[in-house]
Design a protein around this motif. Structure first.
Motif, PDB file in Angstrom:
ATOM      1  N   LYS A 165       0.835  -1.202   0.000  1.00 37.13           N
ATOM      2  CA  LYS A 165       0.000   0.000   0.000  1.00 37.13           C
ATOM      3  C   LYS A 165       0.871   1.253   0.000  1.00 37.13           C
ATOM      4  O   LYS A 165       0.542   2.235  -0.649  1.00 37.13           O
ATOM      5  N   ASN A 166       1.962   1.225   0.742  1.00 33.01           N
ATOM      6  CA  ASN A 166       2.856   2.381   0.792  1.00 33.01           C
ATOM      7  C   ASN A 166       3.483   2.654  -0.574  1.00 33.01           C
ATOM      8  O   ASN A 166       3.628   3.798  -0.981  1.00 33.01           O
ATOM      9  N   THR A 167       3.873   1.610  -1.261  1.00 35.91           N
ATOM     10  CA  THR A 167       4.482   1.764  -2.584  1.00 35.91           C
ATOM     11  C   THR A 167       3.476   2.393  -3.552  1.00 35.91           C
ATOM     12  O   THR A 167       3.821   3.317  -4.303  1.00 35.91           O
ATOM     13  N   PHE A 168       2.256   1.880  -3.540  1.00 37.98           N
ATOM     14  CA  PHE A 168       1.204   2.427  -4.406  1.00 37.98           C
ATOM     15  C   PHE A 168       0.933   3.890  -4.059  1.00 37.98           C
ATOM     16  O   PHE A 168       0.772   4.730  -4.952  1.00 37.98           O
ATOM     17  N   PHE A 169       0.911   4.199  -2.773  1.00 36.31           N
ATOM     18  CA  PHE A 169       0.666   5.575  -2.326  1.00 36.31           C
ATOM     19  C   PHE A 169       1.765   6.507  -2.825  1.00 36.31           C
ATOM     20  O   PHE A 169       1.496   7.601  -3.312  1.00 36.31           O
ATOM     21  N   PHE A 170       3.023   6.108  -2.721  1.00 35.03           N
ATOM     22  CA  PHE A 170       4.134   6.945  -3.163  1.00 35.03           C
ATOM     23  C   PHE A 170       4.156   7.113  -4.679  1.00 35.03           C
ATOM     24  O   PHE A 170       4.489   8.183  -5.192  1.00 35.03           O
ATOM     25  N   ILE A 171       3.782   6.087  -5.415  1.00 34.74           N
ATOM     26  CA  ILE A 171       3.711   6.198  -6.879  1.00 34.74           C
ATOM     27  C   ILE A 171       2.606   7.171  -7.276  1.00 34.74           C
ATOM     28  O   ILE A 171       2.796   8.029  -8.142  1.00 34.74           O
ATOM     29  N   LEU A 172       1.479   7.063  -6.612  1.00 37.97           N
ATOM     30  CA  LEU A 172       0.365   7.962  -6.887  1.00 37.97           C
ATOM     31  C   LEU A 172       0.740   9.405  -6.521  1.00 37.97           C
ATOM     32  O   LEU A 172       0.469  10.344  -7.287  1.00 37.97           O
ATOM     33  N   LEU A 173       1.359   9.599  -5.378  1.00 35.53           N
ATOM     34  CA  LEU A 173       1.794  10.927  -4.951  1.00 35.53           C
ATOM     35  C   LEU A 173       2.814  11.510  -5.924  1.00 35.53           C
ATOM     36  O   LEU A 173       2.751  12.684  -6.276  1.00 35.53           O
ATOM     37  N   SER A 174       3.724  10.710  -6.407  1.00 34.50           N
ATOM     38  CA  SER A 174       4.726  11.166  -7.374  1.00 34.50           C
ATOM     39  C   SER A 174       4.073  11.577  -8.685  1.00 34.50           C
ATOM     40  O   SER A 174       4.457  12.577  -9.304  1.00 34.50           O
ATOM     41  N   ALA A 175       3.084  10.826  -9.113  1.00 33.80           N
ATOM     42  CA  ALA A 175       2.383  11.156 -10.356  1.00 33.80           C
ATOM     43  C   ALA A 175       1.624  12.472 -10.217  1.00 33.80           C
ATOM     44  O   ALA A 175       1.629  13.319 -11.132  1.00 33.80           O
ATOM     45  N   ILE A 176       0.992  12.683  -9.081  1.00 32.08           N
ATOM     46  CA  ILE A 176       0.238  13.930  -8.861  1.00 32.08           C
ATOM     47  C   ILE A 176       1.186  15.117  -8.813  1.00 32.08           C
ATOM     48  O   ILE A 176       0.918  16.159  -9.403  1.00 32.08           O
ATOM     49  N   LEU A 177       2.288  14.991  -8.127  1.00 30.59           N
ATOM     50  CA  LEU A 177       3.238  16.091  -8.027  1.00 30.59           C
ATOM     51  C   LEU A 177       3.948  16.373  -9.346  1.00 30.59           C
ATOM     52  O   LEU A 177       4.371  17.510  -9.593  1.00 30.59           O
ATOM     53  N   SER A 178       4.065  15.389 -10.201  1.00 35.05           N
ATOM     54  CA  SER A 178       4.739  15.613 -11.480  1.00 35.05           C
ATOM     55  C   SER A 178       3.898  16.490 -12.407  1.00 35.05           C
ATOM     56  O   SER A 178       4.437  17.133 -13.307  1.00 35.05           O
TER      57      SER A 178
END
Length: 159
Positions: free
Chosen positions: A2-15
């Motif tokens: 879940k943490n990995t998915f959360f960080f990938i999603l957060l990275s995509a939003i910030l990009s």
């Protein structure tokens, strides 16, 4: 997981925020830079209605800014650039359109509306004043008749 998915999603939003870019224009001298800034703040974006091309992020505004930059770099005068933009986008692209037959209603319309409004108020108040004067004269005649009738009644009661 879940943490990995959360960080990938957060990275995509910030990009997405990093995708927004600021255009940097370089000029040969200060005079060209001043002309570009002045034109960017005086030309209106045809798509955004009431934004300058400097304030708008619309693609059309970006294209117009780029064309103004290119023409400024070529050494075109401010009036040449404005004339080009007016020929291409119409008088709407300037905040102060010239007085022509097509723009006459924009310049003269408010004056006619105000004059019509004051004329309407003047005529209406004159009619109202005439009605008030007519009512007063009617009331005075009616009052005189009423007093005469009352005096007749009083005279009749005393006998």
């Amino acid at each position: 997981m879940k943490n990995t998915f959360f960080f990938i999603l957060l990275s995509a939003i910030l990009s997405f925020a990093a995708h927004a870019s600021i255009q940097i224009y370089e000029f040969e001298d200060l005079e060209q830079e001043q002309q570009f800034k002045e034109l960017s703040s005086t030309l209106r974006c045809p798509k955004c209605q009431n934004n300058t091309i400097a304030d708008s992020n619309a693609e059309l505004a970006v294209d117009i800014r780029q064309k103004v930059y290119e023409m400024t770099k070529q050494g075109k005068s401010k009036q040449d650039i404005v004339d080009y933009m007016v020929a291409r986008y119409g008088n709407f692209v300037t905040y102060k359109p010239p007085f022509t037959l097509a723009t006459a209603i924009l310049w003269l319309g408010p004056i006619f509306v105000v004059m019509f409004g004051f004329g309407f108020i003047f005529v209406r108040s004159r009619k109202k004043q005439a009605l008030i004067n007519e009512d007063e004269s009617w009331n005075q005649a009616k009052e005189a008749r009423l007093k005469a009738l009352l005096q007749q009644d009083d005279d009749g009661d005393k006998q």
